[in-house]
Design an enzyme around this catalytic site. Structure first.
Site, PDB file in Angstrom:
ATOM      1  CG  ASP A 142      -1.978   0.774   0.883  1.00 22.59           C
ATOM      2  OD1 ASP A 142      -1.450   2.304   1.044  1.00 22.59           O
ATOM      3  OD2 ASP A 142      -3.443   0.997   0.788  1.00 22.59           O
ATOM      4  CB  VAL A 170      -3.664   1.436  -2.474  1.00 22.02           C
ATOM      5  CG1 VAL A 170      -3.247   0.743  -3.533  1.00 22.02           C
ATOM      6  CG2 VAL A 170      -3.411   3.002  -2.388  1.00 22.02           C
ATOM      7  CG  ASP A 171      -3.216  -3.123   0.809  1.00 26.96           C
ATOM      8  OD1 ASP A 171      -3.733  -3.313  -0.808  1.00 26.96           O
ATOM      9  OD2 ASP A 171      -2.397  -2.871   1.370  1.00 26.96           O
ATOM     10  CB  VAL A 172      -9.644  -0.588   1.889  1.00 27.80           C
ATOM     11  CG1 VAL A 172     -11.173  -0.699   2.354  1.00 27.80           C
ATOM     12  CG2 VAL A 172      -8.941  -1.538   3.457  1.00 27.80           C
ATOM     13  CB  ALA A 175     -10.520  -4.935  -1.607  1.00 29.85           C
TER      14      ALA A 175
END
Length: 403
Positions: A142, A170-172, A175
């Site tokens: 991230d 970024v990660d969430v 998803a």
């Protein structure tokens, strides 16, 4: 009533946050998720742990993005393990992975290999930079993507420099985007009978998150910059203002809204027209901004919040996470809830992302220990007891656990 993805089976090879959370979101809507892990487990099991958690416990973050999944521990580098997991893949609708590009091909589990056993598979690969291009093979987390995507260059104060976000911006969202892409591919498959390969890059997600910045890049060539707590709308009354006991974020972006805020602050509303949003550091602009800040410092943030909301303005005190969890408003939402699969003393958890009058996301139990469901899943997908014992003897799956 059945949920949206009842009957859909997902084979989840992903680790850490973006891939596991995408599978979790679909699982909350009824999909059955089988998580494939190495013998040591997903690395997120030990990341983001709090000091109060026992040394052998999984992190709360791992629990949040892996609820309701069954865990299969299998050595994918072992040909017997790979062949067994291909049999599982043949019975699944979706395969999700977030290894570096090329890793699944080296394991013999790339899209073409899986499509050979399940022609209509929806196969989603999440990576930092995508499956092609000069950066395709680079590792990415991230924070790395925040830097390369322009996020950090637009987050922070000019005096102190770029700042990394204190969460996972970024990660969430990656998803969310992966779950959306998979849902769209499943809808398409229902209409056409055809599967699909999805190449989802975290850097693309980060750019989509910055649409207001990149719209200016392609309009006038400006690339944003460090603006502190000022709104990207670059107006006088859209900022996080210091109060006598904290800060309040105000989003008064139109002339009418801004003049109302200035009047509430006891200032001449015509100051709105004298402030130059294109040059906020100009002496007169800075003088006006200082007047507004000085006015806000005279009252506590809760008082300002009440006065601004009464006047129809968008405003909120700057709250920490603990205060957010205690908001009365959250009792009317689905995002914080108790996990029905946990014991009564278990802490609250994060649940659904929206409320629907029918169906909607539901928590589907806790997470499994590493490999806890290996034999049951393999048997469900057609492997005999003798075949499972052969996998154990070949070292492809862990030894049977005692009672």
């Amino acid at each position: 009533m059945p949920q949206a993805f009842d009957g859909i089976r997902i084979l989840d090879f992903s680790q850490v946050v973006s891939g596991p959370y995408a599978a979790q979101l679909l699982g909350n809507q009824g999909a059955g998720v089988v998580k494939v892990e190495p013998a040591h487990g997903d690395q997120l099991r030990k990341i983001f742990k709090t000091g109060s958690q026992p040394a052998d416990a999984d992190s709360a973050a791992y629990e949040l993005v892996n609820r309701g999944k069954r865990s299969v521990a299998i050595d994918l580098k072992n040909p017997a393990g790979r062949d067994a997991i291909l049999k599982v893949a043949a019975g699944c609708d979706v395969l999700l992975e977030n290894f570096r590009p090329g890793a699944m091909a080296r394991l013999g589990l790339d899209y073409e290999a899986v499509r050979a056993v399940r022609p209509d598979i929806v196969y989603c690969s999440i990576s930092g930079y995508g499956q092609t291009g000069p950066l395709a093979g680079e590792p990415a987390y991230d924070g790395t993507i925040q830097a390369i995507s322009g996020m950090m260059a637009n987050n922070g104060h000019p005096e102190t420099g770029p700042t990394r976000a204190g969460f996972l911006p970024v990660d969430v969202p990656s998803a969310f985007l992966a779950a959306y892409a998979i849902a769209a591919a499943l809808f398409r498959r229902a209409q056409t009978g055809r599967g699909q390969y999805i190449d989802l890059a975290m850097i693309d997600t980060a750019i989509l998150m910055q649409l207001s910045v990149f719209s200016r890049v392609f309009t006038d060539g400006s690339g944003g910059g460090l603006i502190g707590n000022r709104s990207t709308a670059a107006v006088l009354t859209a900022d996080a203002f210091p109060c006598s006991d904290g800060h309040i974020a105000v989003s008064a972006v139109t002339r009418a809204q801004g003049r109302t805020v200035l009047e509430l602050a006891g200032l001449d509303p015509d100051l709105w027209d004298e402030f130059d949003p294109e040059n906020p550091a100009a002496p007169r602009s800075q003088e006006i901004a200082d007047l507004v800040c000085d006015a806000f410092r005279k009252r506590p943030m809760r008082e300002w919040e009440a006065r601004l909301r009464e006047a129809g303005q968008s405003a909120s005190c700057v709250l920490d996470a603990k205060a957010v969890a205690g908001l009365d408003q959250m009792a009317h939402r689905a995002v914080f809830r108790d996990d029905p699969a946990a014991n009564p003393a278990a802490p609250r958890t994060i649940g659904g992302a929206f409320v629907a009058n029918e169906d909607g996301p539901e928590i589907s139990g806790g997470s499994s220990a590493i490999g806890a469901d290996t034999e049951a899943v393999l048997a469900e997908f057609g492997l005999s007891g003798r075949e499972i014992e052969a996998l154990r003897e070949a070292g492809a799956i862990p030894a049977a656990q005692g009672p």
